[in-house]
Design a protein around this motif. Structure first.
Motif, PDB file in Angstrom:
ATOM      1  N   LYS A 151      71.040   3.401  33.946  1.00 47.75           N
ATOM      2  CA  LYS A 151      70.371   3.924  32.746  1.00 47.75           C
ATOM      3  C   LYS A 151      71.251   3.780  31.512  1.00 47.75           C
ATOM      4  O   LYS A 151      70.808   3.298  30.473  1.00 47.75           O
ATOM      5  CB  LYS A 151      70.012   5.408  32.944  1.00 47.75           C
ATOM      6  CG  LYS A 151      69.101   5.657  34.120  1.00 47.75           C
ATOM      7  CD  LYS A 151      68.883   7.135  34.347  1.00 47.75           C
ATOM      8  CE  LYS A 151      70.125   7.900  34.756  1.00 47.75           C
ATOM      9  NZ  LYS A 151      70.671   7.506  36.068  1.00 47.75           N
ATOM     10  N   THR A 152      72.504   4.204  31.628  1.00 43.99           N
ATOM     11  CA  THR A 152      73.414   4.141  30.479  1.00 43.99           C
ATOM     12  C   THR A 152      73.597   2.704  30.011  1.00 43.99           C
ATOM     13  O   THR A 152      73.598   2.423  28.815  1.00 43.99           O
ATOM     14  CB  THR A 152      74.780   4.764  30.857  1.00 43.99           C
ATOM     15  OG1 THR A 152      74.562   6.135  31.164  1.00 43.99           O
ATOM     16  CG2 THR A 152      75.780   4.659  29.722  1.00 43.99           C
ATOM     17  N   THR A 153      73.719   1.799  30.969  1.00 41.60           N
ATOM     18  CA  THR A 153      73.911   0.381  30.641  1.00 41.60           C
ATOM     19  C   THR A 153      72.725  -0.143  29.826  1.00 41.60           C
ATOM     20  O   THR A 153      72.911  -0.793  28.792  1.00 41.60           O
ATOM     21  CB  THR A 153      74.055  -0.424  31.950  1.00 41.60           C
ATOM     22  OG1 THR A 153      75.106   0.179  32.706  1.00 41.60           O
ATOM     23  CG2 THR A 153      74.374  -1.874  31.687  1.00 41.60           C
ATOM     24  N   ILE A 201      69.634   9.394  22.847  1.00 40.57           N
ATOM     25  CA  ILE A 201      70.507  10.350  23.554  1.00 40.57           C
ATOM     26  C   ILE A 201      70.586   9.968  25.032  1.00 40.57           C
ATOM     27  O   ILE A 201      69.575   9.919  25.731  1.00 40.57           O
ATOM     28  CB  ILE A 201      69.994  11.800  23.435  1.00 40.57           C
ATOM     29  CG1 ILE A 201      69.776  12.164  21.961  1.00 40.57           C
ATOM     30  CG2 ILE A 201      70.976  12.779  24.078  1.00 40.57           C
ATOM     31  CD1 ILE A 201      69.166  13.542  21.762  1.00 40.57           C
ATOM     32  N   ASP A 202      71.795   9.713  25.480  1.00 40.84           N
ATOM     33  CA  ASP A 202      71.984   9.423  26.900  1.00 40.84           C
ATOM     34  C   ASP A 202      72.303  10.735  27.620  1.00 40.84           C
ATOM     35  O   ASP A 202      72.921  11.628  27.030  1.00 40.84           O
ATOM     36  CB  ASP A 202      73.148   8.430  27.075  1.00 40.84           C
ATOM     37  CG  ASP A 202      73.290   7.976  28.528  1.00 40.84           C
ATOM     38  OD1 ASP A 202      72.308   8.100  29.297  1.00 40.84           O
ATOM     39  OD2 ASP A 202      74.388   7.491  28.894  1.00 40.84           O
ATOM     40  N   ASP A 203      71.877  10.844  28.861  1.00 35.95           N
ATOM     41  CA  ASP A 203      72.077  12.066  29.647  1.00 35.95           C
ATOM     42  C   ASP A 203      71.581  13.289  28.895  1.00 35.95           C
ATOM     43  O   ASP A 203      72.293  14.288  28.740  1.00 35.95           O
ATOM     44  CB  ASP A 203      73.561  12.227  30.042  1.00 35.95           C
ATOM     45  CG  ASP A 203      73.931  11.305  31.187  1.00 35.95           C
ATOM     46  OD1 ASP A 203      73.088  11.110  32.078  1.00 35.95           O
ATOM     47  OD2 ASP A 203      75.055  10.756  31.187  1.00 35.95           O
ATOM     48  N   VAL A 204      70.343  13.183  28.452  1.00 34.18           N
ATOM     49  CA  VAL A 204      69.761  14.241  27.614  1.00 34.18           C
ATOM     50  C   VAL A 204      69.763  15.593  28.327  1.00 34.18           C
ATOM     51  O   VAL A 204      69.797  16.639  27.689  1.00 34.18           O
ATOM     52  CB  VAL A 204      68.343  13.834  27.142  1.00 34.18           C
ATOM     53  CG1 VAL A 204      67.384  13.704  28.305  1.00 34.18           C
ATOM     54  CG2 VAL A 204      67.806  14.809  26.108  1.00 34.18           C
TER      55      VAL A 204
HETATM   56 MG   LIG Z   1      74.487   7.319  32.749  1.00 41.66          MG
END
Ligand SMILES: [Mg+2]
Ligand SMILES: Nc1ncnc2c1ncn2[C@@H]1O[C@H](COP(=O)(O)OP(=O)(O)OP(=O)(O)O)[C@@H](O)[C@H]1O
Length: 426
Positions: A45-47, A143-146
């Protein structure tokens, strides 16, 4: 960060379809306000989120981005501060003075003065800033890891998101599966989901070759693929082990560790100094480079970065992957945590953060300590950080000896603040 990211540029393998969908989303019709990227731990997801942030910046969008971190969930306005890091908050026709002031205090750009900042003024300030940015060009709030966004930021963002109408503001969230956050609930009618699955067999082969220079036979690649379901984090961790022990012989099963957690736990705990550095960051909540150096020394920090346990970004540290921190935390005894919280209290200067570490280091009631923690709670309230104030007030109460004169007052205070925290702005 406002645009791009500081992580090394890594090639994104596969995911062409997802990336093009996200590109269209940012510049597309505003009836799709929010996109939520979800998928299991380590699936990528982050990538993908980073790649979409970079692509949107390139396409000319105004990108406000933040990575929420588990250790920063208790830091009020941490996410909002990251989102607004490069945005000057100036008084103008769009931003009335009370909103500007409330935002400045919340984001630690000004000292609190007078009455506690009103949550509503902060949230209105966020809305005004987003609207005025969107007049210039499309805005992307990413926003990552919301799920780890702190409560104060979440409340302000949900308030603003509910009131956005035809403005060209899009929101891209990434998260592990779980309960939708208040921000997602606020925008549910205009949100779409994008669920990430594991990589294909071919992508797994390319991942091993490009990231680890590991070229394996078709048979072993298939074993890796089947054992990991194409989860790239798992593939990479397994690949690292294979680099050390060599591939299995024909007819032999791939010695697959029981879990990704086991692999990560072993890597996080391999050497004592980097381990301590990672643990400090995991418990520290937004630890800066100078704070960590003061705590563990230059060499431990360097070793942790070299081993790929920690990353530095804008002068602050974070675990190279949240699962690495989680795997280590699971293996740490309460006593060691307390010891480290005590040491952290010595190196952080912000009173509310210091109060939190002191409280988490203590097991028994202590009048003087309770007083410090209660003062930290009052300071948090003055910034408009109601949730943090409540948490510290609870700790202060826990640390106040039974029968102490302050006990009654602290109970009343906590009740009052809890009431305020529940009055979420609508
Ligand atoms: Mg991540
Ligand atoms: N498409 C991809 N191409 C190349 N590398 C990838 C890809 N997807 C993931 N990776 C690598 O796999 C690892 C895990 O990916 P990532 O951190 O993006 O997962 P995640 O879903 O965000 O995990 P978490 O749920 O823990 O936040 C990282 O090292 C990342 O570089």
């Amino acid at each position: 960060m406002a645009s791009g990211t500081a992580s090394p540029e890594l090639e994104v393998i596969g995911r062409e379809g997802e990336l093009s969908r996200l590109r269209d989303f940012v510049l597309g019709e505003p009836n799709e306000r929010v996109v939520v990227l979800s998928g299991g731990p380590g699936v990528g997801k982050t990538t993908l989120w980073e790649a979409a942030v970079a692509a949107s910046t390139e396409q000319g969008a105004h990108v406000l981005s933040a990575r929420a971190a588990e250790a920063e969930k208790t830091l009020p306005f941490a996410t909002l501060s990251d989102l607004f890091q490069w945005i000057p908050i100036e008084a103008g026709p769009d931003l009335p003075e009370p909103q500007r002031r409330a935002l400045d205090v919340a984001l630690l750009r000004a000292e609190p003065a007078g009455a506690p900042a009103k949550t509503r003024a902060i949230a209105l300030g966020v809305l005004s800033v987003l609207r005025s940015l969107a007049v210039e060009r499309p805005v992307l709030v990413a926003i990552d890891d919301v799920q780890w966004t702190d409560a104060a930021s979440m409340e302000a963002l949900a308030f603003a998101a509910r009131r956005l109408d035809g403005e060209s503001v899009r929101i891209m969230l990434a998260r592990r599966p779980g309960r939708p956050t208040p921000l997602e609930q606020a925008t549910a009618s205009r949100a779409t989901g994008l669920i990430l699955e594991g990589l294909s067999l071919g992508a797994v082969r390319r991942l091993l070759a490009t990231r680890l220079e590991l070229v394996l036979s078709r048979r072993v690649v298939r074993q890796v693929f089947e054992g990991t379901l194409g989860n790239p984090l798992f593939v990479l961790e397994l690949g690292r082990t294979l680099t050390e022990v060599g591939p299995p012989a024909i007819g032999e099963e791939l010695a697959l560790p029981d879990s990704l957690d086991e692999l990560l736990g072993a890597r996080a705990s391999a050497a004592p100094k980097p381990r301590r550095a990672l643990l400090a960051v995991a418990l520290g909540g937004g630890l800066t480079v100078s704070e960590l150096v003061e705590l563990v020394g230059d060499d431990a920090l360097e070793a942790a970065v070299e081993r790929g346990l920690l990353l530095e970004e804008d002068g602050r540290l974070r675990p190279s992957h949240p699962l690495l921190a989680a795997a280590l935390l699971k293996r740490v005894r309460a006593r060691e945590r307390r010891e480290l919280h005590r040491a952290l209290a010595e190196v952080v200067s912000e009173p509310a953060r210091r109060a939190r570490h002191l409280a988490l280091a203590a097991t028994l009631p202590d009048t003087e300590l309770a007083r410090i923690v209660a003062a930290g709670a009052a300071g948090a309230l003055a910034r408009g950080a109601t949730q943090q104030a409540v948490e510290l007030a609870e700790q202060a109460l826990r640390l106040t000896p039974t029968g102490a004169a302050e006990r009654h007052e602290r109970v009343l205070e906590l009740a009052e603040w809890l009431k305020r925290a529940n009055e979420v702005s609508r």
